[in-house]
Structure formats: structure tokens, C-alpha cells
Design an enzyme around this catalytic site. Sequence first.
Site, PDB file in Angstrom:
ATOM      1  N   CYS A 162       4.254 -13.665  14.182  1.00 38.44           N
ATOM      2  CA  CYS A 162       4.038 -12.101  12.883  1.00 38.44           C
ATOM      3  C   CYS A 162       3.367 -13.769  11.934  1.00 38.44           C
ATOM      4  O   CYS A 162       2.309 -13.306  11.547  1.00 38.44           O
ATOM      5  CB  CYS A 162       5.225 -11.399  12.358  1.00 38.44           C
ATOM      6  SG  CYS A 162       6.427 -12.698  11.626  1.00 38.44           S
ATOM      7  N   GLU A 170      -0.044  -6.265  13.085  1.00 35.60           N
ATOM      8  CA  GLU A 170       0.706  -7.299  13.315  1.00 35.60           C
ATOM      9  C   GLU A 170       1.004  -7.641  14.394  1.00 35.60           C
ATOM     10  O   GLU A 170       0.426  -7.383  15.367  1.00 35.60           O
ATOM     11  CB  GLU A 170       2.507  -5.990  13.176  1.00 35.60           C
ATOM     12  CG  GLU A 170       3.002  -5.086  13.612  1.00 35.60           C
ATOM     13  CD  GLU A 170       3.755  -4.425  12.944  1.00 35.60           C
ATOM     14  OE1 GLU A 170       4.765  -4.969  12.539  1.00 35.60           O
ATOM     15  OE2 GLU A 170       4.238  -3.531  13.978  1.00 35.60           O
ATOM     16  N   HIS A 209      10.005 -10.563   8.550  1.00 36.12           N
ATOM     17  CA  HIS A 209       8.935  -9.742   9.108  1.00 36.12           C
ATOM     18  C   HIS A 209       7.858 -10.195   8.339  1.00 36.12           C
ATOM     19  O   HIS A 209       8.419  -9.536   6.855  1.00 36.12           O
ATOM     20  CB  HIS A 209       8.802  -8.787   9.922  1.00 36.12           C
ATOM     21  CG  HIS A 209       7.554  -8.615  10.738  1.00 36.12           C
ATOM     22  ND1 HIS A 209       7.068  -8.491  11.746  1.00 36.12           N
ATOM     23  CD2 HIS A 209       6.321  -7.209  10.682  1.00 36.12           C
ATOM     24  CE1 HIS A 209       6.092  -8.053  11.882  1.00 36.12           C
ATOM     25  NE2 HIS A 209       6.419  -6.609  12.085  1.00 36.12           N
TER      26      HIS A 209
END
Length: 133
Positions: free
Chosen positions: A35, A106, A94
Site C-alpha cells: 500500500c 489500493e 494501511h
Amino acid sequence: PTPNAAVVAAALAFARAQLGEPYRWGAAGPDAWDCSGLTMMAYSAGGLAIGGHSVSAQYNRAASRGLLVPYAQAMPGDLIFYSYGGSASGSEYHVAIYLGNGQMLEAPSAGKPVRIVTVRTYDRIPVVARPSG
């Protein structure tokens, strides 16, 4: 802060070009992503350093530069962060790029490719970062 449209456009174009690429922990391209590697390289494509290859580093850089805004004011290109319990407490795990209309791009987790999904509310921090602001 007002985003730099050219930087945002470059970051979004770069990120969209990675759709379907595999997730790999610690990867920052060119053929696999985690990420923070994806967000780091997307903004790098626009000529902007956003804090390195770490979710917490990217969040902390934005916070220290006054680039955090409430999620309700999110604009395309903003970074959405997730942490355990949804608070900015150093437990960020994240980061994703907001696309607008409740969608985000993502690099999610092992076995899932870079993708566009609806923004999740679970564990979402109530602010976003506007790196180019």
C-alpha cells in the site's frame, strides 16, 4: 490546503496504470506493490516525496506539514489512512488513494491485486492527507 492539480493528475494516472498488479509486502514496483509503496511511487511520478515507504511515515509527514483535512472534505488524490481502532495513534496499517465518489484505489493485501473499491469505514482515520496541498 488546495491540491496541486498537475501533481494529483500524475499520481492518479500512475496509480491507475498499476491496476491488476499483484500485492507483495515491501514492494514498490515496478511489477508488485504494497500500500505505501504504491502511494509513494504514485506521488513520486508527480514529482512529490510524501514521506517514504511506510504508512506511518506518510501520515506523520502530512500531519507535521499541516496537510490533514477532515474525511468529509476528501478530494481525489487525498490519502486515506487506516489504523487499529480508527485513531491516529501510531498504529496506522494501511493507506489508499481517494478517487472521489466514495471510491479508493489500493494495494490491499496478499492474494488481492491493486484495485478500486468502495472506501471502507472500518478502522478509517477521520482525516485524510492532501500531499500536494
